[in-house]
Design a protein around this motif. Sequence first.
Motif, short mmCIF file in Angstrom:
data_model
loop_
_atom_site.label_atom_id
_atom_site.label_comp_id
_atom_site.label_asym_id
_atom_site.label_seq_id
_atom_site.Cartn_x
_atom_site.Cartn_y
_atom_site.Cartn_z
N SER A 5 -5.37 -93.31 5.86
CA SER A 5 -5.47 -93.39 4.40
C SER A 5 -4.86 -92.15 3.76
N PRO A 6 -4.09 -92.32 2.68
CA PRO A 6 -3.52 -91.16 1.99
C PRO A 6 -4.46 -90.56 0.97
N LEU A 7 -5.73 -90.99 0.95
CA LEU A 7 -6.66 -90.46 -0.04
C LEU A 7 -6.84 -88.95 0.14
N PRO A 8 -7.09 -88.24 -0.95
CA PRO A 8 -7.21 -86.78 -0.89
C PRO A 8 -8.55 -86.27 -0.38
N GLY A 9 -9.51 -87.16 -0.12
CA GLY A 9 -10.82 -86.73 0.35
C GLY A 9 -11.59 -87.90 0.92
N ASP A 10 -12.72 -87.61 1.52
CA ASP A 10 -13.57 -88.63 2.12
C ASP A 10 -14.13 -89.54 1.02
N PRO A 11 -13.79 -90.83 1.04
CA PRO A 11 -14.25 -91.72 -0.04
C PRO A 11 -15.76 -91.95 -0.04
N LEU A 148 -10.24 -98.64 -4.55
CA LEU A 148 -11.47 -97.93 -4.86
C LEU A 148 -12.00 -98.27 -6.25
N GLY A 149 -11.11 -98.54 -7.19
CA GLY A 149 -11.54 -98.90 -8.54
C GLY A 149 -12.44 -100.13 -8.51
N THR A 150 -12.07 -101.09 -7.69
CA THR A 150 -12.87 -102.31 -7.56
C THR A 150 -14.23 -102.01 -6.93
N VAL A 151 -14.25 -101.19 -5.89
CA VAL A 151 -15.50 -100.83 -5.22
C VAL A 151 -16.45 -100.15 -6.20
N LEU A 152 -15.92 -99.18 -6.95
CA LEU A 152 -16.75 -98.40 -7.87
C LEU A 152 -17.22 -99.24 -9.06
N GLN A 223 -19.93 -110.18 -2.63
CA GLN A 223 -18.73 -109.37 -2.83
C GLN A 223 -19.05 -107.89 -2.82
N ARG A 224 -20.22 -107.52 -3.34
CA ARG A 224 -20.62 -106.12 -3.31
C ARG A 224 -20.73 -105.64 -1.86
N GLY A 225 -21.31 -106.47 -0.99
CA GLY A 225 -21.40 -106.11 0.42
C GLY A 225 -20.03 -105.97 1.06
N ALA A 226 -19.14 -106.88 0.74
CA ALA A 226 -17.78 -106.82 1.30
C ALA A 226 -17.05 -105.58 0.83
N LEU A 227 -17.22 -105.22 -0.44
CA LEU A 227 -16.55 -104.04 -0.98
C LEU A 227 -17.11 -102.75 -0.39
N ARG A 228 -18.41 -102.74 -0.11
CA ARG A 228 -18.98 -101.57 0.56
C ARG A 228 -18.40 -101.43 1.97
N GLY A 229 -18.15 -102.57 2.61
CA GLY A 229 -17.49 -102.54 3.91
C GLY A 229 -16.09 -101.96 3.80
N ARG A 230 -15.41 -102.28 2.70
CA ARG A 230 -14.08 -101.74 2.48
C ARG A 230 -14.13 -100.21 2.34
N LEU A 231 -15.19 -99.71 1.71
CA LEU A 231 -15.35 -98.26 1.56
C LEU A 231 -15.50 -97.60 2.93
N VAL A 232 -16.25 -98.22 3.83
CA VAL A 232 -16.41 -97.69 5.17
C VAL A 232 -15.07 -97.67 5.90
N GLU A 233 -14.28 -98.73 5.74
CA GLU A 233 -12.96 -98.78 6.38
C GLU A 233 -12.07 -97.65 5.87
N LEU A 234 -12.11 -97.39 4.57
CA LEU A 234 -11.29 -96.32 4.01
C LEU A 234 -11.73 -94.97 4.54
N ALA A 235 -13.04 -94.80 4.73
CA ALA A 235 -13.54 -93.54 5.26
C ALA A 235 -13.07 -93.32 6.70
N VAL A 236 -13.10 -94.38 7.51
CA VAL A 236 -12.61 -94.29 8.89
C VAL A 236 -11.13 -93.92 8.90
N SER A 237 -10.37 -94.56 8.02
CA SER A 237 -8.94 -94.29 7.92
C SER A 237 -8.69 -92.84 7.51
N TRP A 238 -9.46 -92.34 6.55
CA TRP A 238 -9.29 -90.97 6.08
C TRP A 238 -9.60 -89.96 7.20
N ARG A 239 -10.68 -90.21 7.93
CA ARG A 239 -11.07 -89.29 9.00
C ARG A 239 -10.05 -89.29 10.13
#
Length: 243
Positions: A5-11, A148-152, A223-239
Amino acid sequence: MTEPSPLPGDPTELHLRFVYADMLSDTPHADTLEEWRVEVLHRRRTHDNSRCPTAPGECEADHCPAHTLSDSAVGSMTFFRVHLDRGRNAYAALADESEDLNEIAQVLLDPVTGYFTDEVSELLEYSGSALLVMDRVTLREEWRGQGLGTVLASEAIFRLMPGCRAVACAPGVTDLGSRSLKNRAEWDRVNTKISHGWKSIGFRLYRDNIYLLSPVSEDVEEQRGALRGRLVELAVSWRTAVS
């Protein structure tokens, strides 16, 4: 395999702060419209080795006195809770507040009564009398492009929708100064992506670019559960990217 993930920090260090400023103005307009500002903050952990009482590699970061936390703003969201049963006519209140809110009022509300039109009422199960409008969602450019906008927004809606019969939005670009939107094709592509993002929360097109979400729909929780899963995926990618 998850792409870095190209994110600048841990999501997973993102969090929301809900702010409602009550100006103590006992007016019909204030009774009808509640403006909620949601601050999107990123928590950063900093360790000062010079203040650490243990040897390098032996520090328990969570309890170390050399470990400090700081929040930086990375975005914001604006919502309006519209009370159709108190204060002034809700149609007029929205029309006076902004052009964007006026467009939503024209599609969903009866200008005479200020309540939902008969057609809208027939579509919605009763779960309260208010209307929640998602007016604006903005993230700094370095945090965009990963959903992330959708998740938040999903988390903010979940907190603000109790007592509301519907959630409404009109998807579109809010950062008109974005350097990445250089031509019409790119503008259309981004608008389409934004619309797809809101659909992933559970919004459905009603009419004239106005989307509706029913708070009692099973899609909301799923959908909220699925989006929270997406947040975990982004965190794994960032790490993975920073390791």
